[in-house]
Design a protein around this motif. Structure first.
Motif, PDB file in Angstrom:
ATOM      1  N   LEU A  25      32.046  43.747  37.763  1.00 32.18           N
ATOM      2  CA  LEU A  25      32.103  44.214  39.146  1.00 32.18           C
ATOM      3  C   LEU A  25      32.812  45.552  39.215  1.00 32.18           C
ATOM      4  O   LEU A  25      33.756  45.810  38.477  1.00 32.18           O
ATOM      5  CB  LEU A  25      32.860  43.209  40.018  1.00 32.18           C
ATOM      6  CG  LEU A  25      32.200  41.856  40.289  1.00 32.18           C
ATOM      7  CD1 LEU A  25      33.185  40.952  41.016  1.00 32.18           C
ATOM      8  CD2 LEU A  25      30.932  42.024  41.099  1.00 32.18           C
ATOM      9  N   SER A  26      32.382  46.396  40.136  1.00 33.65           N
ATOM     10  CA  SER A  26      33.083  47.649  40.383  1.00 33.65           C
ATOM     11  C   SER A  26      34.077  47.441  41.520  1.00 33.65           C
ATOM     12  O   SER A  26      33.966  46.487  42.304  1.00 33.65           O
ATOM     13  CB  SER A  26      32.092  48.744  40.767  1.00 33.65           C
ATOM     14  OG  SER A  26      31.512  48.463  42.035  1.00 33.65           O
ATOM     15  N   GLN A  29      32.247  47.412  44.835  1.00 31.41           N
ATOM     16  CA  GLN A  29      31.603  46.144  45.190  1.00 31.41           C
ATOM     17  C   GLN A  29      32.614  45.146  45.758  1.00 31.41           C
ATOM     18  O   GLN A  29      32.331  44.440  46.735  1.00 31.41           O
ATOM     19  CB  GLN A  29      30.923  45.538  43.954  1.00 31.41           C
ATOM     20  CG  GLN A  29      29.667  46.243  43.500  1.00 31.41           C
ATOM     21  CD  GLN A  29      29.149  45.684  42.189  1.00 31.41           C
ATOM     22  OE1 GLN A  29      29.869  45.657  41.182  1.00 31.41           O
ATOM     23  NE2 GLN A  29      27.912  45.217  42.188  1.00 31.41           N
ATOM     24  N   ILE A  30      33.772  45.096  45.146  1.00 29.34           N
ATOM     25  CA  ILE A  30      34.813  44.165  45.604  1.00 29.34           C
ATOM     26  C   ILE A  30      35.281  44.532  47.005  1.00 29.34           C
ATOM     27  O   ILE A  30      35.392  43.676  47.892  1.00 29.34           O
ATOM     28  CB  ILE A  30      35.997  44.171  44.620  1.00 29.34           C
ATOM     29  CG1 ILE A  30      35.555  43.606  43.263  1.00 29.34           C
ATOM     30  CG2 ILE A  30      37.169  43.371  45.181  1.00 29.34           C
ATOM     31  CD1 ILE A  30      36.576  43.791  42.162  1.00 29.34           C
ATOM     32  N   VAL A  31      35.530  45.814  47.226  1.00 30.90           N
ATOM     33  CA  VAL A  31      36.009  46.265  48.537  1.00 30.90           C
ATOM     34  C   VAL A  31      34.937  46.039  49.603  1.00 30.90           C
ATOM     35  O   VAL A  31      35.232  45.586  50.715  1.00 30.90           O
ATOM     36  CB  VAL A  31      36.422  47.750  48.472  1.00 30.90           C
ATOM     37  CG1 VAL A  31      36.719  48.280  49.868  1.00 30.90           C
ATOM     38  CG2 VAL A  31      37.646  47.911  47.576  1.00 30.90           C
ATOM     39  N   THR A  53      33.901  33.675  45.100  1.00 35.16           N
ATOM     40  CA  THR A  53      32.723  32.855  45.366  1.00 35.16           C
ATOM     41  C   THR A  53      31.625  33.678  46.030  1.00 35.16           C
ATOM     42  O   THR A  53      30.447  33.571  45.691  1.00 35.16           O
ATOM     43  CB  THR A  53      33.093  31.658  46.262  1.00 35.16           C
ATOM     44  OG1 THR A  53      34.091  30.874  45.610  1.00 35.16           O
ATOM     45  CG2 THR A  53      31.873  30.806  46.574  1.00 35.16           C
ATOM     46  N   ARG A  54      32.039  34.528  46.961  1.00 35.22           N
ATOM     47  CA  ARG A  54      31.072  35.373  47.679  1.00 35.22           C
ATOM     48  C   ARG A  54      30.377  36.339  46.728  1.00 35.22           C
ATOM     49  O   ARG A  54      29.194  36.650  46.886  1.00 35.22           O
ATOM     50  CB  ARG A  54      31.817  36.141  48.780  1.00 35.22           C
ATOM     51  CG  ARG A  54      30.921  36.837  49.797  1.00 35.22           C
ATOM     52  CD  ARG A  54      31.776  37.582  50.820  1.00 35.22           C
ATOM     53  NE  ARG A  54      30.996  38.129  51.901  1.00 35.22           N
ATOM     54  CZ  ARG A  54      30.763  37.545  53.054  1.00 35.22           C
ATOM     55  NH1 ARG A  54      31.268  36.340  53.280  1.00 35.22           N
ATOM     56  NH2 ARG A  54      30.037  38.126  53.987  1.00 35.22           N
ATOM     57  N   LEU A  55      31.118  36.800  45.727  1.00 36.08           N
ATOM     58  CA  LEU A  55      30.582  37.754  44.759  1.00 36.08           C
ATOM     59  C   LEU A  55      29.952  37.062  43.556  1.00 36.08           C
ATOM     60  O   LEU A  55      29.434  37.737  42.660  1.00 36.08           O
ATOM     61  CB  LEU A  55      31.698  38.679  44.275  1.00 36.08           C
ATOM     62  CG  LEU A  55      32.172  39.735  45.279  1.00 36.08           C
ATOM     63  CD1 LEU A  55      33.510  40.317  44.844  1.00 36.08           C
ATOM     64  CD2 LEU A  55      31.139  40.833  45.434  1.00 36.08           C
ATOM     65  N   ALA A  59      37.627  35.186  38.595  1.00 36.03           N
ATOM     66  CA  ALA A  59      38.824  35.952  38.940  1.00 36.03           C
ATOM     67  C   ALA A  59      39.050  37.116  37.983  1.00 36.03           C
ATOM     68  O   ALA A  59      39.523  38.178  38.385  1.00 36.03           O
ATOM     69  CB  ALA A  59      40.039  35.037  38.939  1.00 36.03           C
ATOM     70  N   THR A  60      38.683  36.934  36.726  1.00 33.66           N
ATOM     71  CA  THR A  60      38.928  37.987  35.735  1.00 33.66           C
ATOM     72  C   THR A  60      38.262  39.279  36.133  1.00 33.66           C
ATOM     73  O   THR A  60      38.846  40.368  36.003  1.00 33.66           O
ATOM     74  CB  THR A  60      38.430  37.549  34.344  1.00 33.66           C
ATOM     75  OG1 THR A  60      39.072  36.332  33.981  1.00 33.66           O
ATOM     76  CG2 THR A  60      38.720  38.621  33.312  1.00 33.66           C
ATOM     77  N   SER A  61      37.038  39.196  36.640  1.00 35.84           N
ATOM     78  CA  SER A  61      36.313  40.404  37.030  1.00 35.84           C
ATOM     79  C   SER A  61      37.024  41.144  38.148  1.00 35.84           C
ATOM     80  O   SER A  61      37.080  42.379  38.160  1.00 35.84           O
ATOM     81  CB  SER A  61      34.896  40.033  37.483  1.00 35.84           C
ATOM     82  OG  SER A  61      34.152  39.489  36.426  1.00 35.84           O
ATOM     83  N   MET A  62      37.600  40.419  39.096  1.00 30.45           N
ATOM     84  CA  MET A  62      38.280  41.062  40.216  1.00 30.45           C
ATOM     85  C   MET A  62      39.653  41.590  39.823  1.00 30.45           C
ATOM     86  O   MET A  62      40.061  42.667  40.251  1.00 30.45           O
ATOM     87  CB  MET A  62      38.399  40.082  41.385  1.00 30.45           C
ATOM     88  CG  MET A  62      37.073  39.764  42.043  1.00 30.45           C
ATOM     89  SD  MET A  62      37.289  38.925  43.629  1.00 30.45           S
ATOM     90  CE  MET A  62      38.043  37.397  43.081  1.00 30.45           C
TER      91      MET A  62
END
Length: 248
Positions: A25-26, A29-31, A53-55, A59-62
């Motif tokens: 994830l970038s 994308q998270i924001v 969950t939405r993405l 958790a590691t990616s975020m």
């Protein structure tokens, strides 16, 4: 550097973590997903678990981009500030027109994202975000163009932003209540009006004001009230700091 060892716990104060591989994830994308969640469900719905969950991501990616929810809020707040029109110091219409358009744009951003008022005081060092810095630098330049010293421009900036945030946060809370009720603004006021008229019977000034406001367009009235208050603020800043060219 661990979050609890930072000089100040903020996404803007923390060095970027080295990336050994391309994250799934970038940050963008998270924001973006967090902003959509906040706009749809409000600040109480935001959690790292729910966002993951939405993405459809772990958790590691975020956590490659944000250490915790507080850092995420800093990023989202700065994203909202990125929607605000940045004023131009060389605006041919003059410095007042430039500041007025910026203030209106800031108010509109708060009304689009009504949850923001509840986090502005808790958003860490949000004033170090790139969009906030760019906006503030531009506003300072506009006030300087209007004849304010840099120190006076800083006071003016803080005063205008405090006015806009204060008014628009209250306005956003009111509109959020309306949205939850399922009524239009006009319907809500019409249902409340008999009780309001009864309540002000012993207060002649309020009774007169209420009577004058009885059939007004409420949305237009809020716009007019905001503009009138902002004009008072700008006149007061000129009177206080007496800048050269302050009448333009």
């Amino acid at each position: 550097m661990p979050a609890d060892k930072q000089p100040y716990p903020s996404v803007w104060a923390r060095p970027q973590r080295p990336r050994r591989e391309q994250p799934l994830l970038s940050r963008e994308q998270i924001v973006s997903a967090a902003l959509e969640l906040l706009d749809a469900e409000g600040i109480g719905a935001l959690s790292m678990r729910k966002l993951g969950t939405r993405l459809n991501a772990g958790a590691t990616s975020m956590y490659t981009h944000v250490a915790n929810k507080d850092e995420l809020i800093e990023l989202v707040v700065d994203e909202v500030y990125g929607e605000v029109e940045v004023p131009a110091a060389d605006d041919p219409a003059g410095w007042r027109a430039a500041i007025t358009r910026c203030a209106r744009s800031m108010r509109a951003a708060v009304l689009r994202h009504p949850w923001i008022g509840s986090v502005l005081g808790e958003a860490g060092v949000a004033y170090l975000g790139p969009n906030v810095l760019r906006q503030n630098e531009a506003i300072l330049a506009v006030f300087e163009q209007g004849g304010f010293t840099l120190e006076a421009a800083d006071r003016a900036l803080n005063t205008v932003v405090a006015y806009v945030i204060g008014v628009s946060t209250s306005e956003a809370a009111w509109l959020t209540t309306l949205a939850r009720s399922g009524r239009s603004e006009q319907e809500w006021v019409e249902s409340l009006w008999p009780a309001a008229e009864q309540a002000v019977q012993d207060y002649p000034r309020l009774r007169k004001l209420y009577a004058a406001q009885r059939d007004q367009n409420l949305s237009a009235a809020r716009d007019d009230e905001f503009d009138s208050g902002l004009e008072c603020i700008l006149h007061g800043l000129v009177a206080r700091f007496a800048p050269e060219g302050g009448t333009s």
